[in-house]
Design a protein around this motif. Sequence first.
Motif, PDB file in Angstrom:
ATOM      1  N   PHE A  27       0.948  -1.418  -0.087  1.00  0.00           N
ATOM      2  CA  PHE A  27       0.021  -0.002   0.056  1.00  0.00           C
ATOM      3  C   PHE A  27       0.791   1.429   0.088  1.00  0.00           C
ATOM      4  N   PRO A  28       1.807   1.271   1.001  1.00  0.00           N
ATOM      5  CA  PRO A  28       2.685   2.568   0.839  1.00  0.00           C
ATOM      6  C   PRO A  28       3.241   2.888  -0.679  1.00  0.00           C
ATOM      7  N   PHE A  29       3.665   1.747  -1.155  1.00  0.00           N
ATOM      8  CA  PHE A  29       4.043   2.058  -2.553  1.00  0.00           C
ATOM      9  C   PHE A  29       3.087   2.659  -3.592  1.00  0.00           C
ATOM     10  N   ILE A  30       1.690   2.242  -3.371  1.00  0.00           N
ATOM     11  CA  ILE A  30       0.730   2.793  -4.308  1.00  0.00           C
ATOM     12  C   ILE A  30       0.533   4.144  -4.059  1.00  0.00           C
ATOM     13  N   LEU A  31       0.624   4.706  -2.869  1.00  0.00           N
ATOM     14  CA  LEU A  31       0.684   6.054  -2.637  1.00  0.00           C
ATOM     15  C   LEU A  31       1.768   6.860  -3.196  1.00  0.00           C
ATOM     16  N   ASN A  32       2.646   6.250  -3.501  1.00  0.00           N
ATOM     17  CA  ASN A  32       4.025   6.830  -4.196  1.00  0.00           C
ATOM     18  C   ASN A  32       4.056   6.746  -5.613  1.00  0.00           C
ATOM     19  N   ILE A  33       2.938   6.319  -6.163  1.00  0.00           N
ATOM     20  CA  ILE A  33       2.726   6.088  -7.640  1.00  0.00           C
ATOM     21  C   ILE A  33       2.367   7.309  -8.158  1.00  0.00           C
ATOM     22  N   PRO A  34       3.138   7.945  -9.048  1.00  0.00           N
ATOM     23  CA  PRO A  34       3.022   9.544  -9.479  1.00  0.00           C
ATOM     24  C   PRO A  34       1.917   9.684 -10.428  1.00  0.00           C
ATOM     25  N   LEU A  35       1.377   8.774 -11.139  1.00  0.00           N
ATOM     26  CA  LEU A  35       0.512   9.160 -12.280  1.00  0.00           C
ATOM     27  C   LEU A  35      -0.770   8.337 -11.879  1.00  0.00           C
ATOM     28  N   ARG A  36      -1.986   8.902 -12.095  1.00  0.00           N
ATOM     29  CA  ARG A  36      -3.141   8.188 -12.221  1.00  0.00           C
ATOM     30  C   ARG A  36      -3.305   6.860 -13.044  1.00  0.00           C
ATOM     31  N   SER A  37      -2.894   7.350 -14.211  1.00  0.00           N
ATOM     32  CA  SER A  37      -2.696   5.880 -15.346  1.00  0.00           C
ATOM     33  C   SER A  37      -1.800   4.876 -14.800  1.00  0.00           C
ATOM     34  N   GLN A  38      -0.980   5.094 -14.222  1.00  0.00           N
ATOM     35  CA  GLN A  38      -0.277   3.894 -13.343  1.00  0.00           C
ATOM     36  C   GLN A  38      -0.622   3.307 -12.351  1.00  0.00           C
ATOM     37  N   ARG A  39      -1.319   4.339 -11.567  1.00  0.00           N
ATOM     38  CA  ARG A  39      -2.146   3.521 -10.239  1.00  0.00           C
ATOM     39  C   ARG A  39      -3.434   2.733 -10.954  1.00  0.00           C
ATOM     40  N   GLU A  40      -4.020   3.361 -11.914  1.00  0.00           N
ATOM     41  CA  GLU A  40      -5.147   2.583 -12.434  1.00  0.00           C
ATOM     42  C   GLU A  40      -4.677   1.275 -13.270  1.00  0.00           C
ATOM     43  N   ALA A  41      -3.386   1.344 -13.850  1.00  0.00           N
ATOM     44  CA  ALA A  41      -2.877   0.060 -14.524  1.00  0.00           C
ATOM     45  C   ALA A  41      -2.777  -0.852 -13.601  1.00  0.00           C
ATOM     46  N   LEU A  42      -2.237  -0.704 -12.470  1.00  0.00           N
ATOM     47  CA  LEU A  42      -1.835  -1.479 -11.424  1.00  0.00           C
ATOM     48  C   LEU A  42      -2.937  -2.243 -10.817  1.00  0.00           C
ATOM     49  N   LEU A  43      -4.133  -1.403 -10.561  1.00  0.00           N
ATOM     50  CA  LEU A  43      -5.452  -1.907 -10.001  1.00  0.00           C
ATOM     51  C   LEU A  43      -6.253  -2.718 -11.082  1.00  0.00           C
ATOM     52  N   ASN A  44      -6.308  -2.125 -12.213  1.00  0.00           N
ATOM     53  CA  ASN A  44      -7.015  -2.857 -13.173  1.00  0.00           C
ATOM     54  C   ASN A  44      -6.509  -4.238 -13.840  1.00  0.00           C
ATOM     55  N   THR A  45      -5.262  -4.493 -13.744  1.00  0.00           N
ATOM     56  CA  THR A  45      -4.711  -5.514 -13.982  1.00  0.00           C
ATOM     57  C   THR A  45      -4.144  -6.498 -13.042  1.00  0.00           C
ATOM     58  N   MET A  46      -4.654  -6.139 -11.684  1.00  0.00           N
ATOM     59  CA  MET A  46      -4.733  -7.236 -10.798  1.00  0.00           C
ATOM     60  C   MET A  46      -5.390  -8.336 -10.799  1.00  0.00           C
ATOM     61  N   GLU A  47      -4.725  -9.519 -10.641  1.00  0.00           N
ATOM     62  CA  GLU A  47      -5.451 -10.881 -11.088  1.00  0.00           C
ATOM     63  C   GLU A  47      -6.125 -11.347  -9.710  1.00  0.00           C
ATOM     64  N   SER A  48      -5.662 -11.018  -8.754  1.00  0.00           N
ATOM     65  CA  SER A  48      -6.384 -11.393  -7.445  1.00  0.00           C
ATOM     66  C   SER A  48      -7.380 -10.291  -6.816  1.00  0.00           C
ATOM     67  N   GLN A  49      -8.564 -10.637  -7.220  1.00  0.00           N
ATOM     68  CA  GLN A  49      -9.757  -9.616  -6.927  1.00  0.00           C
ATOM     69  C   GLN A  49      -9.833  -9.545  -5.488  1.00  0.00           C
ATOM     70  N   LEU A  50      -9.548 -10.410  -4.483  1.00  0.00           N
ATOM     71  CA  LEU A  50      -9.360 -10.489  -3.080  1.00  0.00           C
ATOM     72  C   LEU A  50      -8.276  -9.174  -2.733  1.00  0.00           C
ATOM     73  N   LEU A  51      -7.237  -9.247  -3.231  1.00  0.00           N
ATOM     74  CA  LEU A  51      -6.054  -8.293  -3.066  1.00  0.00           C
ATOM     75  C   LEU A  51      -6.487  -6.904  -3.520  1.00  0.00           C
ATOM     76  N   ARG A  52      -7.068  -6.937  -4.728  1.00  0.00           N
ATOM     77  CA  ARG A  52      -7.565  -5.533  -5.346  1.00  0.00           C
ATOM     78  C   ARG A  52      -8.294  -4.946  -4.202  1.00  0.00           C
ATOM     79  N   CYS A  53      -9.374  -5.722  -3.956  1.00  0.00           N
ATOM     80  CA  CYS A  53     -10.392  -5.213  -2.822  1.00  0.00           C
ATOM     81  C   CYS A  53      -9.565  -4.655  -1.524  1.00  0.00           C
ATOM     82  N   ARG A  54      -8.750  -5.371  -1.015  1.00  0.00           N
ATOM     83  CA  ARG A  54      -8.123  -5.148   0.159  1.00  0.00           C
ATOM     84  C   ARG A  54      -7.318  -3.659  -0.184  1.00  0.00           C
ATOM     85  N   LEU A  55      -6.705  -3.604  -1.136  1.00  0.00           N
ATOM     86  CA  LEU A  55      -5.864  -2.425  -1.496  1.00  0.00           C
ATOM     87  C   LEU A  55      -6.715  -1.318  -1.719  1.00  0.00           C
ATOM     88  N   LEU A  56      -7.837  -1.380  -2.310  1.00  0.00           N
ATOM     89  CA  LEU A  56      -9.035  -0.374  -2.535  1.00  0.00           C
ATOM     90  C   LEU A  56      -9.462   0.207  -1.188  1.00  0.00           C
TER      91      LEU A  56
END
Length: 184
Positions: A27-56
């Motif tokens: 999670f701390p690394f997600i806060l340091n991702i500089p661009l929205r497009s990069q954050r969305e790419a990480l979250l949208n391509t996440m294979e584990s729905q459980l992990l994506r749910c927890r990160l969000l």
Amino acid sequence: LQRMLAMAVEVDRSPTCSSRKIADDIFPFILNIPLRSQREALLNTMESQLLRCRLLELLFQHSCDVPTTSSMSLDKILYFLSHSSVLPQFQDETATWQRWDEMLQYLSLLLLSYHTFPFAEHLWTSVSDRMKLIAQKAKARLQDSDDISQLDIQLKMNDFISRMQKTLGEPFPPQIQEKLFMLQ
């Protein structure tokens, strides 16, 4: 990376516990991702729905003035709708309406992630136990906090729209209107 994260969630006897540990670490690394497009790419391509749910969930907890300790549920998503401020200012300079747009995008993604997999009870169990539940065609059981009414949703959405109007004025940009409709 996404495949490795998905496998890391599944190797434990408790995927819920694994997803929490992994999400807390990245999670701390997600806060340091500089661009929205990069954050969305990480979250949208996440294979584990459980992990994506927890990160969000962590992202919205981070944006609430008063975080909630309740477990993930539809009621908690409504809580985030009512109590989250615009997502934290990331390193990129974005207009206020774009930050609201990103928040709406992530709320929709959280709802989809929660409804798609963690909502299904068998995905809270280990891989070895999951096969038995799938073979038995076990159905997911609703939590008490998943029993929300249309009125609850409408009241929370109206409150949310009022908060946005105070900040953005009217009319909303088309992207915001589309995401509000989709979320509702």
